[in-house]
Write an enzyme that holds these catalytic residues in place. Structure first.
Site, PDB file in Angstrom:
ATOM      1  N   ALA A  80      46.064  69.972 -53.651  1.00 12.89           N
ATOM      2  CA  ALA A  80      47.112  70.856 -53.134  1.00 12.89           C
ATOM      3  C   ALA A  80      46.769  72.297 -53.495  1.00 12.89           C
ATOM      4  O   ALA A  80      45.979  72.540 -54.406  1.00 12.89           O
ATOM      5  CB  ALA A  80      48.471  70.491 -53.734  1.00 12.89           C
ATOM      6  N   TYR A 146      55.878  76.986 -51.810  1.00 11.88           N
ATOM      7  CA  TYR A 146      55.116  76.029 -52.620  1.00 11.88           C
ATOM      8  C   TYR A 146      56.023  74.871 -53.050  1.00 11.88           C
ATOM      9  O   TYR A 146      55.710  73.694 -52.836  1.00 11.88           O
ATOM     10  CB  TYR A 146      54.514  76.728 -53.847  1.00 11.88           C
ATOM     11  CG  TYR A 146      53.982  75.761 -54.868  1.00 11.88           C
ATOM     12  CD1 TYR A 146      52.881  74.955 -54.578  1.00 11.88           C
ATOM     13  CD2 TYR A 146      54.597  75.616 -56.123  1.00 11.88           C
ATOM     14  CE1 TYR A 146      52.402  74.038 -55.504  1.00 11.88           C
ATOM     15  CE2 TYR A 146      54.127  74.711 -57.044  1.00 11.88           C
ATOM     16  CZ  TYR A 146      53.032  73.920 -56.737  1.00 11.88           C
ATOM     17  OH  TYR A 146      52.568  72.999 -57.645  1.00 11.88           O
ATOM     18  N   GLY A 289      60.745  85.548 -57.768  1.00  8.28           N
ATOM     19  CA  GLY A 289      60.763  84.085 -57.744  1.00  8.28           C
ATOM     20  C   GLY A 289      60.653  83.418 -59.098  1.00  8.28           C
ATOM     21  O   GLY A 289      60.510  82.200 -59.167  1.00  8.28           O
ATOM     22  N   ASP A 290      60.681  84.177 -60.184  1.00  6.84           N
ATOM     23  CA  ASP A 290      60.583  83.595 -61.529  1.00  6.84           C
ATOM     24  C   ASP A 290      61.964  83.316 -62.123  1.00  6.84           C
ATOM     25  O   ASP A 290      62.695  84.248 -62.464  1.00  6.84           O
ATOM     26  CB  ASP A 290      59.864  84.574 -62.479  1.00  6.84           C
ATOM     27  CG  ASP A 290      58.386  84.300 -62.600  1.00  6.84           C
ATOM     28  OD1 ASP A 290      57.942  83.205 -62.204  1.00  6.84           O
ATOM     29  OD2 ASP A 290      57.677  85.180 -63.121  1.00  6.84           O
TER      30      ASP A 290
HETATM   31  N1  UDP Z   1      53.561  85.751 -66.769  1.00  3.11           N
HETATM   32  C1  UDP Z   1      53.427  87.046 -67.235  1.00  3.11           C
HETATM   33  N2  UDP Z   1      52.258  87.716 -67.009  1.00  3.11           N
HETATM   34  C2  UDP Z   1      51.198  87.156 -66.345  1.00  3.11           C
HETATM   35  C3  UDP Z   1      51.323  85.815 -65.885  1.00  3.11           C
HETATM   36  C4  UDP Z   1      52.522  85.151 -66.113  1.00  3.11           C
HETATM   37  O1  UDP Z   1      54.352  87.599 -67.833  1.00  3.11           O
HETATM   38  O2  UDP Z   1      50.155  87.811 -66.154  1.00  3.11           O
HETATM   39  C5  UDP Z   1      54.794  85.004 -67.012  1.00  3.11           C
HETATM   40  C6  UDP Z   1      55.490  84.535 -65.743  1.00  3.11           C
HETATM   41  O3  UDP Z   1      56.409  85.515 -65.314  1.00  3.11           O
HETATM   42  C7  UDP Z   1      56.183  83.264 -66.213  1.00  3.11           C
HETATM   43  C8  UDP Z   1      55.278  82.729 -67.307  1.00  3.11           C
HETATM   44  O4  UDP Z   1      54.448  83.829 -67.694  1.00  3.11           O
HETATM   45  O5  UDP Z   1      57.423  83.562 -66.803  1.00  3.11           O
HETATM   46  C9  UDP Z   1      54.390  81.599 -66.835  1.00  3.11           C
HETATM   47  O6  UDP Z   1      53.763  81.993 -65.630  1.00  3.11           O
HETATM   48  P1  UDP Z   1      52.593  81.163 -64.972  1.00  3.11           P
HETATM   49  O7  UDP Z   1      52.130  81.951 -63.780  1.00  3.11           O
HETATM   50  O8  UDP Z   1      51.593  80.812 -66.007  1.00  3.11           O
HETATM   51  O9  UDP Z   1      53.267  79.810 -64.536  1.00  3.11           O
HETATM   52  P2  UDP Z   1      54.564  79.517 -63.586  1.00  3.11           P
HETATM   53  O10 UDP Z   1      55.728  79.422 -64.534  1.00  3.11           O
HETATM   54  O11 UDP Z   1      54.673  80.616 -62.592  1.00  3.11           O
HETATM   55  O12 UDP Z   1      54.241  78.207 -62.982  1.00  3.11           O
END
Ligand code: UDP
Length: 335
Positions: A80, A146, A289-290
């Site tokens: 995926a 996604y 989207g977080d």
């Molecule tokens: N995050 C961040 N800086 C980065 C990458 C991620 O602050 O460069 C934060 C993101 O906002 C989330 C957490 O780290 O709260 C985990 O993000 P990741 O992309 O690893 O996984 P996701 O939760 O999106 O699947």
């Protein structure tokens, strides 16, 4: 015709797939990997007993050949795309690859009466959860293509169960992290957007300072909280899901997490502790989207699969990622 217990693993050359394949091979299970190597790595298949077929899960002719040759007892479906941001800008790519292409796989499974399916689902199918920790019965309302592309396949699997008895286990992963204890295989995404490897790349010099996406969340330190589940624990859950299905278990969907929430700042602190280095950081805005926090209630997986996370110490998880990232391969299969 080979023994009837050969397992087809799609996407087995990817991050979670390759750790699972390695564990299954160590358990003497016979594995055929089907991977198009768009994001997967040939070098991530380290066991000689594993056959790697380079091809698409949407190629019915190829699938028919494989099913005729191997008589698969089960399929584990990893293949995926998994970039949330990209799914927002290019949704059709996600619906094509994550939702439409697996239909060919399922059609061929039906033709060959292969009725056991382990599916890589995600906590992104929940969207912004109503409550924490997240249980499987909570409303699934994904907030990006996604998550929707994965949730639709969950629905399709349920319909196939109803119609022709396909039994599936949907494994809803939280944040996959870490790597195998010997550092032989690991996480190698390009581009790399995940927090832990991204922070480590800021230390190896492969990337600039880490941007913390939001410091004003309603969490104790203002940064997002996630449930970081070790990839070796995820691999173990797939082995247990296969056993569950092979003993006649009914379709299920379970969360795979530790049950422990860790903030972005806590990840950075753990990495500083493990490496003895100071992480260069920039305080940034929230990423679209977080959700503020995503933490699993993993008790159903324990109840149904006899699974629980063994690697719950984030320092150790980060240490394994660092071993891979700082090792001879520098966190890359073919740099
Ligand atoms: N995050 C961040 N800086 C980065 C990458 C991620 O602050 O460069 C934060 C993101 O906002 C989330 C957490 O780290 O709260 C985990 O993000 P990741 O992309 O690893 O996984 P996701 O939760 O999106 O699947």
């Amino acid at each position: 015709m080979e023994m009837a217990d050969t397992i087809l693993v799609t996407g087995g050359a990817g991050y979670i797939g390759s750790h699972t394949v390695r564990m299954l091979a160590a358990q003497q299970r016979k594995i055929v990997v089907l991977d198009n190597l768009v994001y997967g790595h040939r070098e991530a298949i380290v066991d000689d007993s594993v056959e790697l077929v380079v091809g698409s899960i949407g190629d019915k002719q190829l699938l028919r050949e494989l099913f005729a040759r191997h008589s698969f007892s089960a399929v584990i479906h990893f293949a995926a795309f998994a970039y949330v941001g990209e799914s927002v800008t290019d949704p059709l790519k996600y619906y094509r690859n994550n939702t439409a292409e697996p239909l060919a796989l399922l059609e061929v499974m039906q033709e060959f009466a292969c009725k056991s399916f382990v599916f890589s689902s995600t906590c992104a199918t929940y969207g912004v959860p109503e409550q924490m920790p997240i249980t499987e019965s909570m409303r699934q309302a994904p907030i990006n293509p996604y998550g929707r592309s994965k949730l639709m396949l969950e629905w399709i699997l349920a319909d196939c169960d109803h119609a022709w008895g396909l039994r599936s286990v949907c494994l809803r992963y939280f944040n996959a992290s870490g790597c195998s204890s010997d550092g032989l295989i690991g996480e190698d995404h390009n581009p790399e957007t995940h927090l832990i490897p991204r922070v480590l790349m800021a230390l190896t010099g492969e990337a600039g300072p880490v941007e913390i996406f939001g410091t004003d969340y309603p969490t104790p330190d203002g940064t997002c909280i996630r449930d970081y589940i070790h990839v070796v624990d995820l691999a173990d859950a797939h082995a247990k899901a296969l056993d569950y299905l092979s003993t006649g278990g009914a379709s299920q969907r379970v969360n795979l997490g530790t049950g422990v929430g860790v903030s972005v700042k806590e990840i950075i602190a753990a990495i500083e502790k493990v490496t003895g280095q100071t992480v260069p950081v920039v305080l940034g805005n929230r990423r679209a989207g977080d959700p503020a926090a995503l933490v699993a209630d993993p008790s159903l997986a324990h109840q149904i699969l006899g699974w629980k996370a063994d690697h719950c110490d984030i320092t150790e998880t980060v240490r394994s990622a660092w071993m891979w990232m700082s090792g001879s391969k520098h966190g890359r299969y073919s740099a």
